[in-house]
Each structure stands twice: as C-alpha cells, then as structure tokens.
Design a protein around this motif. Sequence first.
Motif, mmCIF file in Angstrom:
data_model
loop_
_atom_site.group_PDB
_atom_site.id
_atom_site.type_symbol
_atom_site.label_atom_id
_atom_site.label_comp_id
_atom_site.label_asym_id
_atom_site.label_seq_id
_atom_site.Cartn_x
_atom_site.Cartn_y
_atom_site.Cartn_z
ATOM 1 N N ASP A 61 0.993 -1.238 -0.142
ATOM 2 C CA ASP A 61 -0.002 -0.016 -0.002
ATOM 3 C C ASP A 61 0.720 1.473 0.070
ATOM 4 O O ASP A 61 0.713 2.042 -0.642
ATOM 5 N N GLN A 64 2.364 1.803 -3.494
ATOM 6 C CA GLN A 64 1.632 2.006 -4.450
ATOM 7 C C GLN A 64 1.256 3.614 -4.328
ATOM 8 O O GLN A 64 1.258 4.303 -5.321
ATOM 9 N N ALA A 65 1.081 3.858 -3.155
ATOM 10 C CA ALA A 65 1.106 5.577 -3.068
ATOM 11 C C ALA A 65 1.955 6.221 -3.297
ATOM 12 O O ALA A 65 2.146 7.337 -4.181
ATOM 13 N N ILE A 108 1.992 -3.441 -9.367
ATOM 14 C CA ILE A 108 1.758 -1.963 -8.996
ATOM 15 C C ILE A 108 1.999 -1.325 -10.300
ATOM 16 O O ILE A 108 1.340 -0.093 -10.285
ATOM 17 N N ASP A 298 -3.780 5.657 7.158
ATOM 18 C CA ASP A 298 -2.978 5.581 6.116
ATOM 19 C C ASP A 298 -1.210 6.043 6.490
ATOM 20 O O ASP A 298 -1.283 7.189 6.840
ATOM 21 N N THR A 300 1.021 6.888 4.807
ATOM 22 C CA THR A 300 1.441 7.721 3.637
ATOM 23 C C THR A 300 0.853 8.964 3.508
ATOM 24 O O THR A 300 1.336 10.035 2.961
#
Length: 348
Positions: A61, A64-65, A108, A298, A300
């Motif tokens: 995750d 990907q961010a 990704i 989250d 990020t």
Amino acid sequence: MPDRTKKILVIGAGLCGLAIAVTAARRGFDVACAGDGRRGASLANFGQLHSGAVLAPVLPDVAQACWHHRNEWPDELLRPAQVGEARGYALFNTAEAVDRYRTAWQHIGIDVEEINPSHPAFAATRPPAAAFRVPDFSVDLDILHARLTALARDSGVSLLARCQARLRRDPETGMVTVDDYGGRQDLIVLAAGADIPDLLAQTGIAHTLRQRRIAWGRHAGIRPTALTYWLDDDLLAISPDRTDARIGLPSINGEYGTNEVEYARMRTALVRRGLHSSDAELRLQWGTVCEPSTARADPTSFVADLRDPPAGWSRALSLLVAVPGKWTTAWHCAERVVSSLEEESELN
C-alpha cells in the motif's frame, strides 16, 4: 462555494507544511506558514524520492502510494535538487528474492529495467547476482526546501520564520488558538512533523500518533553515482549526497537499537559489499519521525480533522493534523488537507 476569506495558519515549514500552504494559497485561501527555524525531519532524512520499488513486496500500500503520487512534485523543484543519476539501482545478492520483487513491481506498475549484473557501475562493490534500474533518485534536501520556500512566497503565502508555536484549547468551546500570534487564525493546520505529539500535549488533545527515532549514517569514503538498494538480506541503501553518501538500513521489528548496535549494523553491511575501509569515515545520525500508531491509518497521508475526530482523538474545533509519512507523498497529503479545508468552509 468555499469561504476563501478564512485565514489558514499552517504550523510547520518543512516539506509537507509548505506543500499544504502552497496548495491552499493556489486555491484562493489566505495562508500563513509558521516554522521554528530548526532542521526537522524534512532536512534530516535519507533524501530519496521513492518510486515504491524497495517497498513493493513488504508494504504494497505504501509502495503504491509512492508510485502514484511521486509525480505530484513539480519538476522545477526536483531537478535542481537532484543528486546523482535520475534512476537508481536495485541489486540482489542472490536470485532467490528476485521473482517476489518482480511480481510486486508488475502488480503496481513500477517502471523497472533489468540490467547486466556486470555493469560498470558496480565495479567498486562485490558483483550482484541480479540488477535492475529503478525510478528512484536522491535529492539535496536543503536545495529542495529552499526552492519550495520560494514557491510558497511566490504563491502569496505569508512566511513566519522562527515562530515558536504554542497551542491553546478552550475547554468550553473546543476552539484551538496559537498563543502570541498576532494575526487571525480561523483554521489551523498542524504539520510540524515529529513535534506534533508535543504540541497536541500542550492542549490536552488525545491522539494516536507516536514518535520514533530513525538511525541512518553518512560515509565520507563512498561516492555513489546513483541511489542504490540491496533488496535481500539486510536491505542496505546508499544515497549520493553532495559531499558524501547517506547510509540506511530498515528497523528491526519497527525499532532501532543503541548507537553501538546501529553503527555495527551499518559497518557490517558495508563491509559485506566491500565498501568500508575506515571507521573514521562512517558517522551515525539520528532523526525523529511522527507516525500513526493505529493499523488502519494511512501511513503515507494521515489527515485528522478534529471537528469530527477519528477514534482515539479528542474533538477540537478549527484544527487539522497532517502527517505525510514520507516526503514523497507530501503533495498528496496537502491535497487531502485542502479538500478538508474547502469542505469546512462550505459548512460555515
């Protein structure tokens, strides 16, 4: 329509705080940004623009961010600050972990290129079993911060230097204000990095953030031409800087050890690659970061609007808290903050 006459005060003039201030000013808000002049995490970190490649199999995750939001950094800010080549290297001591990373990169969509392990770039180290080019590069954080500060000024942000913010929360109304600040402060955005928990403690606001110390190093005897990761075993990372190299290793179970332990870990990792010749050339550094401690947050781009606080937080009017996690995703965090400011303005 949002009320653009509201005065926004951003506390924190690091990379995230300035990105928030610029984004808000460009959307028509009246913005001031206050910094205390100290070198926080924005100017004391490993200095790489992440593509997510190094994180892809273990923190998908986050990877990907990073991949999706890294290009939100304006090129006119990044390019003058770039140190070394525009693409880094991902190396493997053995071929065992390659498929796991390759699968994660493909999932990704991270743009990597396999290259010959006998590439001349690896002449100074022990040759890897596999090698890839990855779209990561290093930056001079002082240059990046200076250019972002100039952009904020050009965007109409009022910059308040060496401002020691002290927050106060009215127990009856829940309104948060900043002591000794002469200007209007309709909405406050707290983006002060590792200082956020201490600033919240001044007001008695409960929260779910934590501070964590991060160990890294500098080595005067290494002159890498590009950001380089070894993606198996100890996950050593080497980042070029203007005068030396920055050395990084991940934490163990989320924590770093003593000075002696971390120095020994870095020294051992460098010796294994044939990159360390003198203990006098390796210096240990420490930084402090702020991060959410709850599993669902989250990592990020954590934004808490305390008008409607998340679980574990106190309610407080006129206060938002922003923690980008990585400076790579600072503009994504800024967008989330300003979207929340616009929603708040529409309600009033």
